[in-house]
Write a protein that holds these residues in place. Structure first.
Motif, PDB file in Angstrom:
ATOM      1  N   ALA A 195       0.822  -1.206   0.000  1.00  0.00           N
ATOM      2  CA  ALA A 195       0.000   0.000   0.000  1.00  0.00           C
ATOM      3  C   ALA A 195       0.858   1.258   0.000  1.00  0.00           C
ATOM      4  O   ALA A 195       0.540   2.237  -0.673  1.00  0.00           O
ATOM      5  N   ALA A 196       1.952   1.229   0.755  1.00  0.00           N
ATOM      6  CA  ALA A 196       2.824   2.412   0.822  1.00  0.00           C
ATOM      7  C   ALA A 196       3.385   2.768  -0.546  1.00  0.00           C
ATOM      8  O   ALA A 196       3.514   3.943  -0.896  1.00  0.00           O
ATOM      9  N   ALA A 197       3.713   1.750  -1.334  1.00  0.00           N
ATOM     10  CA  ALA A 197       4.234   2.002  -2.676  1.00  0.00           C
ATOM     11  C   ALA A 197       3.183   2.658  -3.562  1.00  0.00           C
ATOM     12  O   ALA A 197       3.513   3.441  -4.457  1.00  0.00           O
ATOM     13  N   ALA A 198       1.899   2.353  -3.294  1.00  0.00           N
ATOM     14  CA  ALA A 198       0.818   2.883  -4.126  1.00  0.00           C
ATOM     15  C   ALA A 198       0.351   4.262  -3.676  1.00  0.00           C
ATOM     16  O   ALA A 198       0.132   5.151  -4.507  1.00  0.00           O
ATOM     17  N   VAL A 199       0.212   4.466  -2.348  1.00  0.00           N
ATOM     18  CA  VAL A 199      -0.395   5.715  -1.862  1.00  0.00           C
ATOM     19  C   VAL A 199       0.635   6.718  -1.365  1.00  0.00           C
ATOM     20  O   VAL A 199       0.306   7.864  -1.093  1.00  0.00           O
ATOM     21  N   ARG A 200       1.897   6.292  -1.199  1.00  0.00           N
ATOM     22  CA  ARG A 200       3.021   7.176  -0.869  1.00  0.00           C
ATOM     23  C   ARG A 200       2.743   8.054   0.356  1.00  0.00           C
ATOM     24  O   ARG A 200       2.727   9.286   0.250  1.00  0.00           O
ATOM     25  N   PRO A 201       2.541   7.460   1.509  1.00  0.00           N
ATOM     26  CA  PRO A 201       2.333   8.263   2.722  1.00  0.00           C
ATOM     27  C   PRO A 201       3.620   8.968   3.145  1.00  0.00           C
ATOM     28  O   PRO A 201       4.726   8.492   2.855  1.00  0.00           O
ATOM     29  N   GLN A 202       3.469  10.091   3.818  1.00  0.00           N
ATOM     30  CA  GLN A 202       4.630  10.776   4.392  1.00  0.00           C
ATOM     31  C   GLN A 202       4.967  10.224   5.768  1.00  0.00           C
ATOM     32  O   GLN A 202       6.124  10.230   6.178  1.00  0.00           O
ATOM     33  N   VAL A 203       3.945   9.774   6.496  1.00  0.00           N
ATOM     34  CA  VAL A 203       4.130   9.192   7.822  1.00  0.00           C
ATOM     35  C   VAL A 203       3.345   7.885   7.885  1.00  0.00           C
ATOM     36  O   VAL A 203       2.210   7.811   7.416  1.00  0.00           O
ATOM     37  N   VAL A 204       3.960   6.854   8.477  1.00  0.00           N
ATOM     38  CA  VAL A 204       3.271   5.594   8.732  1.00  0.00           C
ATOM     39  C   VAL A 204       3.198   5.390  10.243  1.00  0.00           C
ATOM     40  O   VAL A 204       4.237   5.398  10.922  1.00  0.00           O
ATOM     41  N   VAL A 205       1.988   5.252  10.764  1.00  0.00           N
ATOM     42  CA  VAL A 205       1.787   4.922  12.178  1.00  0.00           C
ATOM     43  C   VAL A 205       1.693   3.398  12.240  1.00  0.00           C
ATOM     44  O   VAL A 205       0.767   2.803  11.692  1.00  0.00           O
ATOM     45  N   LEU A 206       2.668   2.767  12.896  1.00  0.00           N
ATOM     46  CA  LEU A 206       2.870   1.326  12.760  1.00  0.00           C
ATOM     47  C   LEU A 206       2.832   0.608  14.107  1.00  0.00           C
ATOM     48  O   LEU A 206       3.589   0.950  15.024  1.00  0.00           O
ATOM     49  N   ASP A 207       1.976  -0.396  14.204  1.00  0.00           N
ATOM     50  CA  ASP A 207       1.982  -1.294  15.359  1.00  0.00           C
ATOM     51  C   ASP A 207       3.113  -2.308  15.164  1.00  0.00           C
ATOM     52  O   ASP A 207       3.445  -2.681  14.035  1.00  0.00           O
ATOM     53  N   LEU A 208       3.708  -2.770  16.269  1.00  0.00           N
ATOM     54  CA  LEU A 208       4.821  -3.713  16.158  1.00  0.00           C
ATOM     55  C   LEU A 208       4.379  -5.145  15.929  1.00  0.00           C
ATOM     56  O   LEU A 208       5.070  -5.924  15.279  1.00  0.00           O
ATOM     57  N   HIS A 209       3.244  -5.524  16.484  1.00  0.00           N
ATOM     58  CA  HIS A 209       2.848  -6.924  16.473  1.00  0.00           C
ATOM     59  C   HIS A 209       1.734  -7.154  15.449  1.00  0.00           C
ATOM     60  O   HIS A 209       0.568  -6.852  15.689  1.00  0.00           O
TER      61      HIS A 209
END
Length: 214
Positions: A41-55
């Motif tokens: 998805a990141a490659a398609a929508v190109r976010p500036q920030v990703v809020v990411l859970d670890l698990h």
């Protein structure tokens, strides 16, 4: 408007985070629940920030952060996790995360962390910044390399010294009577000269050079 992607495998939690971001004026471009899906998805929508859970069910958050670091342009990654374990924090940072916030943070703290991450700051839950700094001090306790590296200007060195002491870019700008944009430009030039990728690596370099000392 800052483009943000939310990655978390708990639907109610990720939907709540996305809602808070949207209400605060962020452009939530994707909300996903798996690591591989996040990288695609990141490659398609190109976010500036990703809020990411670890698990996540298919990959660790650190693996996702490393995968996102290979994107062009690479988004800034803010880990939002229930864990404050040392191994989790250091694994995320070493994989390229810009910051680490525990899920017990308030809504205001979270939104401020996203804003600062977008601005290029390294943002950590209180107590975790010291953990990361301590690890880099440990890694820095080794013989210095030969002095054949790139040369920084006096201003770049001055900015780097303040960044290493934990000041945000806005605080550096106020201290040196510069614009926020000028400070960002100095940092980007320094990253390029030193062939580093993010602020965390920059702080490590500064510690290794003793620039964080008073």
């Amino acid at each position: 408007m800052v483009r943000v992607m939310v990655v978390d495998d708990h639907p109610m939690w990720r939907d709540g985070v996305a809602r808070d971001l949207s209400e605060a004026g962020y452009d939530v471009v994707a909300v996903v629940g798996e690591g591989r899906q996040a990288i695609r998805a990141a490659a398609a929508v190109r976010p500036q920030v990703v809020v990411l859970d670890l698990h996540l069910p298919d990959m660790s958050g650190a693996e996702v952060a490393a995968g996102l670091a290979g994107a062009d342009p690479a988004p800034k990654v803010l880990v939002l996790s229930a864990s404050a374990e040392q191994d989790d924090v250091l694994a995320a940072v070493k994989a390229g995360a810009s910051g680490y916030l525990v899920k017990s943070a308030s809504r205001e703290e979270f939104l401020d962390a996203v804003r600062r991450t977008a601005d290029g700051d390294a943002v950590f839950t209180p107590g975790l910044a010291g953990l990361v700094l301590g690890e880099y001090r440990r890694l820095a306790a080794r013989p210095a390399a030969a002095d054949d590296g790139p040369r920084l200007t006096e201003r770049e060195t001055e900015v780097l010294r303040l960044v290493a002491k934990g000041l945000t870019y806005r605080q550096v700008a106020d201290r040196l009577v510069l614009s926020h944009r000028t400070v960002q430009n100095h940092v980007q030039n320094t990253l390029s000269k030193l062939q580093l990728h993010n602020r965390v690596e920059l702080v490590r370099y500064a510690i290794e050079q003793g620039l964080d000392a008073d």
